[in-house]
Design a protein around this motif. Structure first.
Motif, PDB file in Angstrom:
ATOM      1  N   SER A 298      13.549   1.607 -17.053  1.00 27.85           N
ATOM      2  CA  SER A 298      14.792   1.006 -16.577  1.00 27.85           C
ATOM      3  C   SER A 298      14.937   1.136 -15.066  1.00 27.85           C
ATOM      4  O   SER A 298      15.420   0.233 -14.390  1.00 27.85           O
TER       5      SER A 298
ATOM      6  N   GLY B 170      14.611  -1.732 -11.243  1.00 26.95           N
ATOM      7  CA  GLY B 170      15.864  -1.734 -10.473  1.00 26.95           C
ATOM      8  C   GLY B 170      15.639  -1.314  -9.031  1.00 26.95           C
ATOM      9  O   GLY B 170      16.220  -1.876  -8.106  1.00 26.95           O
TER      10      GLY B 170
ATOM     11  N   THR C 158      24.133  -5.690  -8.090  1.00 31.13           N
ATOM     12  CA  THR C 158      24.267  -5.663  -9.551  1.00 31.13           C
ATOM     13  C   THR C 158      23.462  -6.798 -10.187  1.00 31.13           C
ATOM     14  O   THR C 158      22.713  -6.592 -11.146  1.00 31.13           O
ATOM     15  N   TYR C 159      23.608  -7.980  -9.621  1.00 28.21           N
ATOM     16  CA  TYR C 159      22.915  -9.164 -10.158  1.00 28.21           C
ATOM     17  C   TYR C 159      21.422  -9.110  -9.864  1.00 28.21           C
ATOM     18  O   TYR C 159      20.610  -9.567 -10.660  1.00 28.21           O
TER      19      TYR C 159
ATOM     20  N   ASP D 109      19.908  -6.407 -12.303  1.00 31.30           N
ATOM     21  CA  ASP D 109      19.944  -6.892 -13.685  1.00 31.30           C
ATOM     22  C   ASP D 109      18.929  -8.016 -13.915  1.00 31.30           C
ATOM     23  O   ASP D 109      18.224  -8.039 -14.922  1.00 31.30           O
TER      24      ASP D 109
ATOM     25  N   ARG E 183      15.323  -6.709 -14.011  1.00 35.55           N
ATOM     26  CA  ARG E 183      15.088  -6.043 -15.308  1.00 35.55           C
ATOM     27  C   ARG E 183      14.915  -7.066 -16.428  1.00 35.55           C
ATOM     28  O   ARG E 183      14.013  -6.942 -17.264  1.00 35.55           O
TER      29      ARG E 183
ATOM     30  N   HIS F 171      23.186 -15.277 -12.830  1.00 32.22           N
ATOM     31  CA  HIS F 171      22.767 -14.453 -11.685  1.00 32.22           C
ATOM     32  C   HIS F 171      22.428 -15.337 -10.488  1.00 32.22           C
ATOM     33  O   HIS F 171      22.843 -15.055  -9.357  1.00 32.22           O
TER      34      HIS F 171
END
Length: 201
Positions: A8, A12, A156-157, A160, A163, A178
């Motif tokens: 994860s 990121g 954040t976008y 995400d 990922r 996004h």
């Protein structure tokens, strides 16, 4: 199944790597012109301000893309994280995402008078961006006020989307939101920076 923190975290961090390069270096660049006094010479020269700004942004866009490529190679070959999705979609997203970050750096540099000032401003926002991006803490577990900040945060976008593409083989339809949000933020930031730049010079 045990939660794989590395799986994860590493994709990121890739997104945050380009955030750092795109935002930081751009913010410092135009401010340096102000500090050494060359900005006045540029403003009275025949060069169009659009060309000047593009000339400042494009090298950092290329540099950040190269850094992303290096980071991706490390992710795949050293951390052994398999690339599940489309490499073309991943690079397209990062290319668009970087434009937004360059716009943010440009905006900071337009308002700052010294490199030290721009460094503090970028550092302040980077801390908020990284803590409120879902990189370390899932957004779903945040308080309501923190979720508002998280969803207004471009990183954040970025985190995400990387990922989703890398780990879940997501297609364009899955990351269309996004793309839309990042493009909108980029348009706002660059337009604001360019208008402000013309106004003060």
């Amino acid at each position: 199944e045990q939660y794989n923190y590395r799986l994860s975290l590493v994709p990121g961090i890739l997104a945050f790597l380009v955030t750092l390069i795109g935002g930081y270096l751009t913010a410092l660049n135009i401010v340096e012109e102000k500090e050494i006094g060359t900005i006045e010479q540029i403003n009275v020269s025949p060069i169009k301000k659009r060309d000047f700004i593009l000339g400042k942004l494009i090298p950092f866009w290329i540099l950040a893309m190269l850094a992303f490529t290096l980071g991706l190679a490390v992710t795949v070959f050293i951390y052994n994280i398999e690339m599940q999705g489309s490499i073309l979609l991943l690079y397209t997203f990062i290319g668009v995402y970087l434009i937004t970050l360059l716009g943010m750096g440009l905006l900071v540099s337009v308002y700052s008078e010294t490199q030290q000032q721009s460094m503090f401003v970028v550092f302040f926002f980077m801390m908020i961006f990284i803590l409120m991006s879902g990189l370390f803490t899932p957004i779903e577990s945040m308080n309501e006020w923190a979720k508002i900040i998280a969803y207004a945060n471009p990183v954040t976008y970025g985190v995400d989307a990387v990922r989703l593409i890398m780990l879940k083989n997501s297609g364009f339809r899955d990351v269309a939101l996004h793309f839309s949000v990042i493009s909108f933020m980029g348009f706002i930031m660059i337009t604001w920076a360019v208008l402000r730049y013309r106004k003060i010079n």
